[in-house]
Design a protein around this motif. Sequence first.
Motif, mmCIF file in Angstrom:
data_model
loop_
_atom_site.group_PDB
_atom_site.id
_atom_site.type_symbol
_atom_site.label_atom_id
_atom_site.label_comp_id
_atom_site.label_asym_id
_atom_site.label_seq_id
_atom_site.Cartn_x
_atom_site.Cartn_y
_atom_site.Cartn_z
ATOM 1 N N ALA A 42 0.835 -1.199 0.000
ATOM 2 C CA ALA A 42 0.000 0.000 0.000
ATOM 3 C C ALA A 42 0.870 1.250 0.000
ATOM 4 C CB ALA A 42 -0.918 -0.014 1.209
ATOM 5 N N ASN A 43 1.940 1.219 0.778
ATOM 6 C CA ASN A 43 2.839 2.376 0.821
ATOM 7 C C ASN A 43 3.446 2.655 -0.548
ATOM 8 O OD1 ASN A 43 2.418 2.845 3.421
ATOM 9 N ND2 ASN A 43 4.333 1.987 4.186
ATOM 10 N N LEU A 44 3.764 1.594 -1.281
ATOM 11 C CA LEU A 44 4.324 1.764 -2.613
ATOM 12 C C LEU A 44 3.394 2.602 -3.480
ATOM 13 C CD1 LEU A 44 5.716 -1.723 -3.645
ATOM 14 C CD2 LEU A 44 6.963 0.302 -3.002
ATOM 15 N N ASN A 45 2.082 2.328 -3.356
ATOM 16 C CA ASN A 45 1.108 3.094 -4.143
ATOM 17 C C ASN A 45 1.167 4.577 -3.827
ATOM 18 O OD1 ASN A 45 0.051 1.205 -5.747
ATOM 19 N ND2 ASN A 45 -1.710 0.739 -4.453
ATOM 20 N N PHE A 46 1.256 4.891 -2.525
ATOM 21 C CA PHE A 46 1.324 6.315 -2.144
ATOM 22 C C PHE A 46 2.468 6.989 -2.869
ATOM 23 C CE2 PHE A 46 -0.858 5.162 1.945
ATOM 24 C CZ PHE A 46 -1.975 5.919 1.694
ATOM 25 N N ILE A 47 3.630 6.365 -2.776
ATOM 26 C CA ILE A 47 4.807 6.999 -3.358
ATOM 27 C C ILE A 47 4.676 7.074 -4.881
ATOM 28 C CG2 ILE A 47 7.282 6.729 -3.732
ATOM 29 C CD1 ILE A 47 6.747 7.698 -1.035
ATOM 30 N N ALA A 48 4.130 6.011 -5.485
ATOM 31 C CA ALA A 48 4.032 6.000 -6.937
ATOM 32 C C ALA A 48 3.128 7.119 -7.419
ATOM 33 C CB ALA A 48 3.505 4.645 -7.390
ATOM 34 N N PHE A 49 1.956 7.253 -6.790
ATOM 35 C CA PHE A 49 1.039 8.296 -7.266
ATOM 36 C C PHE A 49 1.562 9.675 -6.938
ATOM 37 C CE2 PHE A 49 -1.888 4.721 -7.502
ATOM 38 C CZ PHE A 49 -2.441 4.956 -8.744
ATOM 39 N N TRP A 50 2.289 9.783 -5.838
ATOM 40 C CA TRP A 50 2.895 11.098 -5.525
ATOM 41 C C TRP A 50 3.946 11.443 -6.586
ATOM 42 C CZ3 TRP A 50 8.126 11.506 -3.846
ATOM 43 C CH2 TRP A 50 8.522 12.795 -3.519
ATOM 44 N N ARG A 51 4.707 10.418 -6.983
ATOM 45 C CA ARG A 51 5.787 10.617 -7.950
ATOM 46 C C ARG A 51 5.238 11.076 -9.290
ATOM 47 N NH1 ARG A 51 8.549 11.024 -11.700
ATOM 48 N NH2 ARG A 51 10.388 9.886 -12.417
ATOM 49 N N TYR A 52 4.080 10.511 -9.702
ATOM 50 C CA TYR A 52 3.589 10.808 -11.051
ATOM 51 C C TYR A 52 2.391 11.741 -11.050
ATOM 52 C CZ TYR A 52 6.850 7.536 -12.964
ATOM 53 O OH TYR A 52 7.999 6.938 -13.328
ATOM 54 N N SER A 53 2.052 12.317 -9.921
ATOM 55 C CA SER A 53 0.918 13.236 -9.940
ATOM 56 C C SER A 53 1.308 14.477 -10.733
ATOM 57 C CB SER A 53 0.506 13.607 -8.523
ATOM 58 O OG SER A 53 1.572 14.228 -7.887
ATOM 59 N N PRO A 54 0.322 15.130 -11.418
ATOM 60 C CA PRO A 54 0.652 16.251 -12.291
ATOM 61 C C PRO A 54 1.390 17.366 -11.565
ATOM 62 C CG PRO A 54 -1.652 15.603 -12.516
ATOM 63 C CD PRO A 54 -1.099 14.802 -11.395
ATOM 64 N N ALA A 55 0.901 17.740 -10.395
ATOM 65 C CA ALA A 55 1.592 18.803 -9.658
ATOM 66 C C ALA A 55 1.844 18.287 -8.254
ATOM 67 C CB ALA A 55 0.745 20.070 -9.616
ATOM 68 N N PRO A 56 2.940 17.596 -8.053
ATOM 69 C CA PRO A 56 3.146 16.999 -6.733
ATOM 70 C C PRO A 56 3.190 18.069 -5.654
ATOM 71 C CG PRO A 56 5.099 16.777 -8.116
ATOM 72 C CD PRO A 56 4.066 17.452 -8.944
ATOM 73 N N SER A 57 2.255 17.999 -4.739
ATOM 74 C CA SER A 57 2.309 18.940 -3.622
ATOM 75 C C SER A 57 3.537 18.560 -2.786
ATOM 76 C CB SER A 57 1.037 18.832 -2.796
ATOM 77 O OG SER A 57 0.969 17.568 -2.238
ATOM 78 N N PRO A 58 4.074 19.487 -2.050
ATOM 79 C CA PRO A 58 5.427 19.333 -1.512
ATOM 80 C C PRO A 58 5.763 17.948 -0.988
ATOM 81 C CG PRO A 58 4.512 21.409 -0.830
ATOM 82 C CD PRO A 58 3.465 20.748 -1.653
ATOM 83 N N ALA A 59 4.941 17.429 -0.123
ATOM 84 C CA ALA A 59 5.421 16.197 0.501
ATOM 85 C C ALA A 59 4.307 15.256 0.921
ATOM 86 C CB ALA A 59 6.263 16.547 1.702
ATOM 87 N N THR A 60 3.104 15.425 0.360
ATOM 88 C CA THR A 60 1.956 14.702 0.912
ATOM 89 C C THR A 60 2.175 13.190 0.927
ATOM 90 O OG1 THR A 60 0.699 16.398 -0.169
ATOM 91 C CG2 THR A 60 -0.532 14.605 0.824
ATOM 92 N N GLY A 61 2.600 12.660 -0.224
ATOM 93 C CA GLY A 61 2.775 11.212 -0.284
ATOM 94 C C GLY A 61 3.769 10.721 0.740
ATOM 95 N N VAL A 62 4.867 11.445 0.845
ATOM 96 C CA VAL A 62 5.902 11.029 1.789
ATOM 97 C C VAL A 62 5.367 11.054 3.213
ATOM 98 C CG1 VAL A 62 8.218 11.477 2.578
ATOM 99 C CG2 VAL A 62 7.627 11.915 0.216
ATOM 100 N N ILE A 63 4.588 12.079 3.493
ATOM 101 C CA ILE A 63 4.069 12.184 4.860
ATOM 102 C C ILE A 63 3.127 11.019 5.157
ATOM 103 C CG2 ILE A 63 2.503 13.545 6.256
ATOM 104 C CD1 ILE A 63 4.009 15.967 5.227
ATOM 105 N N PHE A 64 2.307 10.678 4.148
ATOM 106 C CA PHE A 64 1.426 9.526 4.330
ATOM 107 C C PHE A 64 2.246 8.286 4.657
ATOM 108 C CE2 PHE A 64 -2.452 11.382 2.493
ATOM 109 C CZ PHE A 64 -3.353 10.762 3.305
ATOM 110 N N VAL A 65 3.299 8.106 3.871
ATOM 111 C CA VAL A 65 4.102 6.905 4.073
ATOM 112 C C VAL A 65 4.729 6.898 5.464
ATOM 113 C CG1 VAL A 65 6.183 5.743 3.318
ATOM 114 C CG2 VAL A 65 4.516 6.513 1.658
ATOM 115 N N ILE A 66 5.189 8.069 5.890
ATOM 116 C CA ILE A 66 5.828 8.113 7.207
ATOM 117 C C ILE A 66 4.835 7.735 8.298
ATOM 118 C CG2 ILE A 66 6.835 9.675 8.891
ATOM 119 C CD1 ILE A 66 8.146 11.062 6.514
ATOM 120 N N PHE A 67 3.615 8.275 8.182
ATOM 121 C CA PHE A 67 2.614 7.928 9.179
ATOM 122 C C PHE A 67 2.292 6.438 9.113
ATOM 123 C CE2 PHE A 67 1.045 12.516 9.293
ATOM 124 C CZ PHE A 67 1.804 12.762 10.408
#
Lengths: 103, 674, 171
Positions: A42-67
Amino acid sequence: MSPLQLCVAFSSVLFAVGLTGALARSNSILVLLGIELMLNAANLNFIAFWRYSPAPSPATGVIFVIFAIAVAAAETAVGLALVISIYRHQRNIRLQEATRLKG
Amino acid sequence: MEPRVAYLWLIPALPLLAAGVGCVAPRNGRRLAAGAAIAAMLGALVLSCFALHLALADPSAHLVYNFRWFDLGNGAVRLGLLLDPLNGLMCVMVSLVGLLIFIFSLGYMDADENFTRFFCFLSLFAAAMLCVVVANSLLLLFIGWELVGLASYLLIGFWFHRPAAAAAAKKAFITTRIGDLGFLLGLVWLYDTTGSLLLYDGGNGVLESHVLGDLATQVLAGGLAASTAIGLLIFCGAVGKSGQFPLHVWLPDAMEGPTPVSALIHAATMVAAGVFLMARIFPLAAADQGLAAAPVHVLTVVAGIGAVTALMGAAIAVAQHDLKRILAFSTVSQLGYMMLALGVGSWVAAIFHLLTHAFFKALLFLGAGSVIHAAHHEQDIRNLGGLRSPMRATYATFSVGMMALTGVPFVFSGFWSKEAILHAASEWNVSHLPLYAGLAGVVLTAFYMTRLLCEVFWGAPRSPAAAHAHESPAVMTVPLVVLAVGAVALGFLGTPAWPWLQSQLTGEAVPAHSLLEGGGLMALSIVLVATGLGAGWALYGRRLRATAGADDPLAAAAPRLFAFLGARMKLDELYAATVGRLNTFAAALAVILDRWVWGGAVGFLARFGEFTGSVNRGVDEGGLNAGFDSISERIRGAGRAYSRAQTGETHGYLRALAVAFVVLALLALLGGGQ
Amino acid sequence: MTAVLALIALATIGTAAAAMTRRSLLHSVLLLTGSWVGVAAFYLWAGAEFAAFAQVLIYVGAISMALLFAVLLTRRSREDFAPGPASRGRALYAILAGAALAGVLLAAIARGSLAVAPSPVPTVTVRQLGGQLMGPHAASLLVVGVLLTVALIGAVVLAAGTGPGKPGDAP
C-alpha cells in the motif's frame, strides 16, 4: 506500459504475495509478516502516485508513508507481543489453535 | 504592560504542587511531604520578593495580566493577576510567616502519625491564600477565598477523632459560609451591573473611576447607592472570614486545630484576608462617601463593626482560662482594630497593622505552641506557671510578642501600627466613638496580656506537666526568634518620621512628620498602656496564683461580670436561643408541611400511578407480551446462527476478507468502472 | 529508468515470495528483510529519500530485529510445521485467492488510464518535510506519537504476562 502502471502492478503483485503468505501459513509470525508485506505494498502506491501526480504537492505522499510506517511499527510491536502471549498460553504459535474467543 | 506579571501565577502554583506531592506521598513519606512543602514555600518567598521589588519600582502603578478563562454567551469570563505594593507586601508576609510556621511544624507535629497529611493541607492553604492575594479578579479571589475556607476546615478538624475539633471545624465552615453567601451575592450583583469582575482592566475594572462613578450614582430604594449595597454584601464575607462581630464565634473554637494552624490561619494570614479584601476594594467601599443623602455609608458600618469587635474581643479575653483562647479573642480584637482603621478611611493603617500583627501574633501563637508542646498539651493557664526558667528562649520571644501586642512604646512594631490607627480614628469627622472604643481596648489588651504572661511563666509550676516542661528543640525556637525580630523591626517601616510603608502603599509621597506629632494622643495611649500593665501586675503579678484551684482575683472582685465575660458574653447561647431556635422551628414546620401537605399530594399521585400501572400491566401481559416474546425468540435464533460464523479462526476471517475484496474489485471493474 | 524499476520490482517480489514459502522461520525473516530493502530502493528511485530512510531504519533495522527476537523466543514450536493434508489444502486455497486478487488488480491496471507523461523526479527536502509535519500535520503527528506510546506500553503489558510471582499461572 507506462512507468506508473508498472509501479502499481508491482505493488499489486507484492500485495497478492503478502495475502497468499498470510493465508497459507499457520505460523502466526509469518501471518504477521504477510500483513506487513501488504502494508508495504500500500505504501508503494502512495509513493508511486505522488511521484507521477501532475503537480506533486510538496510532501503529501511522503508524509502519508511516514505515518503509515509509524502505525505499522506500532502494529508489529503489539502483534509480536500478542504472539508471545499466545505462545505462553498454548506453548506453540499455530494460529488455527488460537480459537478461544470464538462465538 | 509588564510581561513579568504573567508569571505571578507561579507563586500560588508552587505550594499547590507541594500539596499535590503531599497528597500522593505515602503515609510514611514524611521527609518528602515536608521537604516539598518547605521548598515550595521558600520558592514562593523568593518569587514574592522579586514581585515586591517589581511592584516597588513604581508604587502608584497597578500591574495587571488579564486572560480569558472561557467564553460564555457573547462575553467571556476573564480572570487576572495583579501586582502592586499592597499585593507584594502581602505575598512576602504570607510566604515568610508561612515558611517559618512550616518549619516550626516540623518540630510540633513530629509525633503525629498524620504528619504527611498535615503538610499537604498546609501547602494547600498557602496556595489558596496566595491565590487570594495575587488575584486581579474578584472571581479568582473568591475561588481562593473558598479554598482557604476549605483548608481551614480541614486543618481545624485535623484531629477529627476529637469530637470538639470536628464540631469546631463544622462551626467555622458554616459560620464563614454565612458571610460568604453575602460576598457571593455582592459579586453577582456587581457582575450584573458592571459586566466585569476584574479589579483593574485598563479603565474598565470595577475599581476604576468611571465604573465606580456609575455604581455610586445608581440609586436604589431609600436613597441607597448600588455601590453601598454591593460594598456591604462583600463586607459580609470579610466579617465572616475575619471573625468580626457578630460572626466571630467560630474563631475561638477554631483553636481546636493544631497550634501551628492557629498561628498560620487563625492569627496571621487567613483571618487577615477579610481586612485585605476590604483594603483591596477600598475604592469601591469608599465610592459612596460623596453622597450626603445616603442613609448609610459602607465605611461607617465597617468602622462600627470594627469598634464593637475590638472592644468586645478584648473584654472577653480578660476572662478566659485557655491559653490559646485568650490569644484567639485577642486576634478578634486586633482584627476589629484593622476594620476600624479601614472604616475611618485609613486602609494604609489597617494594612500596616495587619503586617505587624501577622508577625507578633504568629510569634505569640508559636510561643504558645512551644509551651503546649513542652507541657504535654496542657492549655489551661491555671495549670501552667513557672515556665520562665526552663523555657528561656520561649519566654523571651513570647515577651517580645506580648509587648508588641500591647503596644509598649517606641521599640515594638505594634505600638506604631496601633498609633496609626488611633491617629486615623481621631481624625474621623463622623464620630469619635470608635476612637474611645479603641482606647478602651488598649487598656484591656495590656491587662489581659499581663495576666497571661504572669500566669504562664511566673510563679511556681501548678501541675506535674508544667513542672516537667523543658525547652523546645531548635527547629521550633529559631522561627520564634526570627518572628520576634520581625515583630520589632517591622514597626520602623511606618513611623511618622519615616512613613516609607505609607508612601509605598498609596503610591504618593507621604510627608514625614515629627515623631511627636499628635503627641497628645500618643501620650494618652502610652498612659493607657501603662495603666493596663500596672493593673495587670497589681492583680496577677504581685500576688502570684498559688494553686490551680485558686480563684481568679478579678472573679473575686466582680464574679458576675467575670462569669459573663468568661461565657463569651453568652453570645453562643444567644445564637442558640434565637437563630438556632428559629431554625428548629422552621425545621419542625417543614416536617409538618412535608408529612401532611406534600406527603398527601405525593401519596395521591402515587396511588394514581399505581392504578394506571395495574391497568397497563393487564394490557401488557395479555396483548403485547406474546408478540414481543416471539420477536425476541427469533432474534435469539438469528444470533445463534451468526455466532456460528465466529469460529475464532483468524485464517477464516482473513479468507473472507480476501474473497470479499476480490468480489468488490470485480464488481467495480465490470460494472461501475465506466 | 523503467529497467531499474523492473529490476527492483523483480527482486522485491522474488524475495517476498521466497520468504513466504520457506520452511524455516529464520530464513523467512531474513528474506523478508531483503524485500524491505527492495521497497526502500523503490522509494529512492521515486525520489522519496526520506521515506527510504525511514523504511530502512524502521523495517530493516527495528522490525526485523523484533521479529528475530520473537522467532527465537518461540523456537520450541518448530515441530508444528510438519505439513499435513489440512495445511496443503489451505495453501492451495491461499494461492487461488492470491492469484485471483492479482489477476483482478492487474486487469484493472491494464484497462485503466494510468498512462502519464514522464516527469522529472520530484524533490522534497527534509526541511520541507519538517515544515509540513510540524505545520498542517502537527495534530496527526501528535496522534501518531500517542499511538506509538500506547502500543509500546500495551506490548510491554501483553508480553509481560502475569508476573514472576506465579509461574504456574499460565495454562
